[in-house]
Enzyme design. Sequence first.
Site, short mmCIF file in Angstrom:
data_model
loop_
_atom_site.label_atom_id
_atom_site.label_comp_id
_atom_site.label_asym_id
_atom_site.label_seq_id
_atom_site.Cartn_x
_atom_site.Cartn_y
_atom_site.Cartn_z
N PRO A 127 0.83 -1.21 0.00
CA PRO A 127 0.00 0.00 0.00
C PRO A 127 0.87 1.25 0.00
O PRO A 127 1.64 1.49 0.94
CB PRO A 127 -0.80 -0.13 1.31
CG PRO A 127 0.06 -0.97 2.19
CD PRO A 127 0.80 -1.92 1.30
N VAL A 128 0.77 2.03 -1.05
CA VAL A 128 1.50 3.30 -1.17
C VAL A 128 0.49 4.41 -1.39
O VAL A 128 -0.34 4.32 -2.31
CB VAL A 128 2.52 3.26 -2.32
CG1 VAL A 128 3.25 4.59 -2.44
CG2 VAL A 128 3.52 2.12 -2.13
N SER A 140 -4.05 1.54 -0.23
CA SER A 140 -3.87 2.35 0.96
C SER A 140 -5.14 3.10 1.33
O SER A 140 -5.90 3.55 0.46
CB SER A 140 -2.75 3.38 0.71
OG SER A 140 -2.65 4.31 1.77
N GLN A 154 -5.60 -1.71 3.01
CA GLN A 154 -4.77 -1.28 4.14
C GLN A 154 -5.53 -0.24 4.95
O GLN A 154 -6.05 0.73 4.41
CB GLN A 154 -3.44 -0.69 3.64
CG GLN A 154 -2.54 -0.15 4.73
CD GLN A 154 -2.78 1.32 5.03
OE1 GLN A 154 -3.25 2.07 4.18
NE2 GLN A 154 -2.47 1.75 6.25
N TYR A 193 -5.69 2.54 8.00
CA TYR A 193 -5.16 3.43 9.03
C TYR A 193 -6.28 3.71 10.03
O TYR A 193 -7.40 4.06 9.65
CB TYR A 193 -4.66 4.75 8.44
CG TYR A 193 -3.26 4.71 7.89
CD1 TYR A 193 -2.19 4.34 8.70
CD2 TYR A 193 -3.00 5.06 6.57
CE1 TYR A 193 -0.90 4.31 8.21
CE2 TYR A 193 -1.72 5.03 6.07
CZ TYR A 193 -0.67 4.66 6.89
OH TYR A 193 0.61 4.63 6.40
N THR A 211 -2.08 -1.10 9.56
CA THR A 211 -0.73 -0.60 9.79
C THR A 211 -0.58 -0.22 11.26
O THR A 211 -1.37 0.57 11.79
CB THR A 211 -0.45 0.62 8.89
OG1 THR A 211 -0.45 0.20 7.52
CG2 THR A 211 0.91 1.23 9.22
N ARG A 235 10.79 13.25 8.50
CA ARG A 235 11.22 13.08 7.11
C ARG A 235 11.90 14.36 6.62
O ARG A 235 11.25 15.30 6.15
CB ARG A 235 10.04 12.71 6.24
CG ARG A 235 9.40 11.38 6.65
CD ARG A 235 8.18 11.07 5.84
NE ARG A 235 7.49 9.91 6.39
CZ ARG A 235 6.24 9.57 6.07
NH1 ARG A 235 5.56 10.30 5.19
NH2 ARG A 235 5.68 8.51 6.61
N LYS A 266 0.54 -4.95 9.77
CA LYS A 266 1.71 -4.51 9.02
C LYS A 266 2.56 -3.57 9.87
O LYS A 266 2.06 -2.57 10.39
CB LYS A 266 1.28 -3.79 7.74
CG LYS A 266 2.43 -3.29 6.87
CD LYS A 266 1.91 -2.65 5.61
CE LYS A 266 3.03 -2.17 4.71
NZ LYS A 266 3.76 -1.01 5.29
N HIS A 307 8.23 0.17 7.44
CA HIS A 307 7.60 1.25 6.68
C HIS A 307 8.56 1.81 5.63
O HIS A 307 8.53 3.00 5.30
CB HIS A 307 7.14 2.37 7.62
CG HIS A 307 5.80 2.95 7.28
ND1 HIS A 307 4.64 2.57 7.88
CD2 HIS A 307 5.45 3.88 6.36
CE1 HIS A 307 3.62 3.25 7.38
NE2 HIS A 307 4.09 4.06 6.45
N GLY A 351 10.49 -4.11 2.14
CA GLY A 351 11.66 -3.30 2.45
C GLY A 351 12.90 -3.69 1.68
O GLY A 351 13.56 -4.68 2.00
N GLY A 352 13.23 -2.94 0.63
CA GLY A 352 14.50 -3.11 -0.08
C GLY A 352 14.55 -4.22 -1.10
O GLY A 352 15.63 -4.51 -1.63
N ILE A 353 13.43 -4.86 -1.41
CA ILE A 353 13.42 -5.93 -2.42
C ILE A 353 13.63 -5.30 -3.79
O ILE A 353 12.81 -4.49 -4.25
CB ILE A 353 12.09 -6.70 -2.41
CG1 ILE A 353 11.84 -7.34 -1.04
CG2 ILE A 353 12.06 -7.75 -3.53
CD1 ILE A 353 12.71 -8.51 -0.72
N GLY A 356 7.06 -1.93 -2.92
CA GLY A 356 6.57 -0.57 -2.79
C GLY A 356 7.16 0.38 -3.81
O GLY A 356 6.62 0.58 -4.90
#
Length: 378
Positions: free
Chosen positions: A86-87, A115, A141, A143, A169, A178, A243, A267, A299-301, A321
């Site tokens: 979900p982005v 998302s 997803q 929230y 999440t 950020r 998640k 995340h 993450g990082g795939i 993502g």
Amino acid sequence: MIPILQTVPPHLVTLADHETHALGLLDANARAYFSGGAGDEYTLRANQQAWNQISLRPRVLRSLVGGHTRINLLGRTLAHPILLAPVAFQRLAHNDGELASAYAAAMQGAGFILSTQASVALEVIAQAIRDEPQRGPLWFQLYWQHDKTLTQQLVQRAEQAGYEALVLTVDAASSGVRDRERRAGFTLPDSVFAANLAGFPAPPPVILEPGQSALFDGLLRHAPTWDDIGWLQSITSLPILLKGIMHEEDARLAQQHGVAGIIVSNHGGRTLDTVAATATLLPQIRAAVGSDFIVLVDGGIRRGTDLLKAVALGADAVLLGRPAIYGLRNAGAIGVAHVLRLLRDELEVAMALCGCAVLADVTSAVICAGRTEAPICS
């Protein structure tokens, strides 16, 4: 609405190529949002580096006839172990936004997780792809909202639209620090907004006493706790996955609370910096919940070999993502489909060259580890 079909530039042959090309096309605002991480971005970088630090140990002369990448997940057979993560606000990358990504996932048999903060409404997405015979799972997803009534409305809309699971999440009770977004002065343009939350009332103002914290005594008053998981289960028949699990004790608690599965995720390095990479966290979390509980990871795939390593470390499937967003920017639905196809093809090659005909053959014996908790080569 049918997504515009575009052409993938011929020089884009890897997920890294898609990233490089997309970063040259995204404006500074969107680039900071999609590519940035929290703080000094140590976790953002570590997620990808951790997969690279794991080495493969191929086996040879094994029969590979009839090999495949199929898996079973929540009672469904998937062609391969890839879901789109979900982005939020995907129309920042392309005007077709989440609709293009959903079509691409359906074309490639990948799962799709929408998302809460999508820039296309959940009903539009579901109507577009739910009847596609070859599509993967369609999940929503969630929230947690400041009012349980609003949370329940989202859940009911997702159920009525045909979503098959909820992904709550749990690792973002507040936004991360950020710096890239702050330097860029990130703002959403008027044309991009959280379509699923349109018309929702703002949280009521909180009157703070002297010495109280706007975060702890204000925003976090509405954050969910373990006690809320039971309430969520009571209002829906959909399976629930959590998640943002990063600790084995939380994995055990999730299992004890009867959720359907968990997603090992930090995340994408966007909430808390210096958290361990998901490749590092995955093995002990799998060990904590046993072999029969659903564990996904993101993450990082970036390569099929990363996906193979994730399975070897205990993941049932992975979420993708940022690479999908880069494909979206480069060529809309076709770009996302291209990213998914590249990753699936690379996974098949990696399996074949490691002597694994099916994903059940991909065990910890296939890997050596550097700084992760996976088995160490002797």
